[in-house]
Design a protein around this motif. Structure first.
Motif, short mmCIF file in Angstrom:
data_model
loop_
_atom_site.label_atom_id
_atom_site.label_comp_id
_atom_site.label_asym_id
_atom_site.label_seq_id
_atom_site.Cartn_x
_atom_site.Cartn_y
_atom_site.Cartn_z
N THR A 299 0.56 -0.61 -0.28
CA THR A 299 0.02 -0.02 -0.15
C THR A 299 1.04 1.61 -0.29
O THR A 299 2.25 1.54 0.23
CB THR A 299 -0.76 -0.03 1.45
N PRO A 300 0.63 2.04 -0.25
CA PRO A 300 1.21 3.44 -0.65
C PRO A 300 1.45 3.50 1.31
O PRO A 300 1.81 4.88 1.24
CB PRO A 300 0.36 4.46 -1.47
N ALA A 301 0.07 4.38 2.03
CA ALA A 301 0.49 4.36 3.42
C ALA A 301 1.91 3.24 3.77
O ALA A 301 2.57 4.09 4.47
CB ALA A 301 -0.79 3.94 3.90
N TYR A 302 1.61 2.46 3.27
CA TYR A 302 2.84 1.35 3.98
C TYR A 302 4.18 1.83 3.21
O TYR A 302 5.61 1.95 4.18
CB TYR A 302 2.78 -0.28 3.67
N ALA A 303 4.33 2.27 2.24
CA ALA A 303 5.84 2.71 1.99
C ALA A 303 5.31 4.37 1.70
O ALA A 303 7.48 3.94 2.12
CB ALA A 303 5.67 2.77 0.08
N ILE A 304 5.10 4.92 2.50
CA ILE A 304 5.31 6.04 2.67
C ILE A 304 5.72 6.12 4.39
O ILE A 304 6.84 6.85 4.96
CB ILE A 304 4.31 7.02 2.82
N ALA A 305 4.65 5.63 5.20
CA ALA A 305 5.70 4.89 6.67
C ALA A 305 6.64 4.50 6.66
O ALA A 305 8.19 4.98 7.21
CB ALA A 305 4.81 4.04 7.12
N GLN A 306 7.48 3.53 5.27
CA GLN A 306 8.71 2.92 6.11
C GLN A 306 9.39 3.74 5.12
O GLN A 306 10.66 4.08 6.29
CB GLN A 306 8.68 1.41 4.75
N ALA A 307 9.32 4.65 4.48
CA ALA A 307 10.01 5.50 3.88
C ALA A 307 10.72 6.48 5.30
O ALA A 307 11.60 7.24 5.20
CB ALA A 307 9.97 6.43 2.59
N GLY A 308 9.54 6.69 5.64
CA GLY A 308 9.84 7.61 7.13
C GLY A 308 10.80 6.71 8.34
O GLY A 308 11.29 7.90 9.32
N SER A 309 10.67 6.05 8.59
CA SER A 309 11.46 5.35 10.00
C SER A 309 13.23 4.88 9.30
O SER A 309 13.29 4.97 9.80
CB SER A 309 10.61 3.50 9.87
N CYS A 310 13.14 5.59 8.26
CA CYS A 310 14.53 5.36 7.71
C CYS A 310 15.71 6.50 7.93
O CYS A 310 15.39 7.41 8.44
CB CYS A 310 14.76 4.66 6.39
N ARG A 311 16.91 6.46 8.15
CA ARG A 311 17.93 7.05 8.48
C ARG A 311 18.34 8.10 7.12
O ARG A 311 18.28 8.91 7.14
CB ARG A 311 18.78 6.99 9.15
N ILE A 312 18.16 6.69 5.92
CA ILE A 312 18.72 6.90 5.09
C ILE A 312 17.46 6.14 3.61
O ILE A 312 17.54 5.44 4.20
CB ILE A 312 20.36 7.79 4.45
N VAL A 313 17.34 7.14 2.30
CA VAL A 313 16.56 6.10 1.97
C VAL A 313 17.66 5.92 0.53
O VAL A 313 18.49 7.22 -0.12
CB VAL A 313 15.41 6.13 1.63
N VAL A 314 17.96 4.66 -0.21
CA VAL A 314 18.50 4.74 -1.59
C VAL A 314 17.52 4.36 -2.15
O VAL A 314 16.79 3.14 -2.47
CB VAL A 314 19.76 3.13 -1.38
N ALA A 315 16.94 5.02 -3.63
CA ALA A 315 16.02 4.97 -4.55
C ALA A 315 16.22 5.45 -6.05
O ALA A 315 17.16 5.64 -6.45
CB ALA A 315 15.42 6.02 -3.81
N GLY A 316 15.88 4.11 -6.69
CA GLY A 316 15.24 4.36 -7.98
C GLY A 316 14.42 4.82 -8.62
O GLY A 316 14.06 4.75 -9.99
N SER A 317 13.33 5.14 -7.70
CA SER A 317 12.38 5.50 -8.41
C SER A 317 11.83 6.87 -7.34
O SER A 317 12.10 7.18 -6.28
CB SER A 317 11.39 4.61 -7.45
#
Length: 163
Positions: free
Chosen positions: A21-39
């Protein structure tokens, strides 16, 4: 991709459907110290919550998209091209730098997101004013089903599924 998702879920000991779900993805991103993303969206989800991003681009299109985020979130988005000869070294350096500066950058990244939200709302209001003036209407109509651009409230159940 289902097999890869299941294998990853087993490795991190989470149900494979938990991250759909988008809400889950958003919450996971916010719980990180950094994010490595290709999107782009993964990067936006993180940056808007004060989480620095290392954006990995594999095409000129994504180089431009992630580069735009780097301009909007100064210091918070480092873009590394997957096609570079020294990609591994550049990625490691960008991750190290993001990790070291994450706490100090977070308030500035959130402030940048808030400025962009305000600017978007102001631009929409100016646009709506011109449209209504051109139509000979003095006031904006009441919101109908859908998502308001200038508010975070949801006006329909169908829109709620996507937010």
């Amino acid at each position: 991709h289902e097999a890869e998702a299941q294998m990853l879920a087993e490795l991190v000991d989470r149900p494979s459907r938990a991250g759909t779900t988008p809400a889950y993805a958003i919450a996971q991103a916010g719980s990180c110290r950094i994010v490595v993303a290709g999107s782009y969206h993964a990067a936006v989800f993180a940056l808007a919550q004060g989480v620095p991003v290392v954006g990995v681009s594999a095409s000129p299109y994504y180089e431009a998209k992630l580069g735009g985020l780097a301009e909007l979130f100064p210091g918070g988005c480092r873009v590394v091209s997957a096609g570079d000869v020294d990609f591994g070294a550049q990625l490691a350096a960008a991750v190290d730098e993001a990790w070291q500066t994450a706490e100090a950058l977070s308030p500035d990244l959130v402030a940048a997101a808030e400025r962009q939200i305000t600017a978007a709302g102001d631009a929409y209001a100016r646009f709506a004013e011109r449209v209504f003036r051109h139509a000979g209407t003095s006031a904006a109509p009441q919101p109908r089903a859908g998502v308001s651009v200038t508010q975070t409230s949801v006006f329909s159940e169908s829109a709620n599924r996507y937010l």
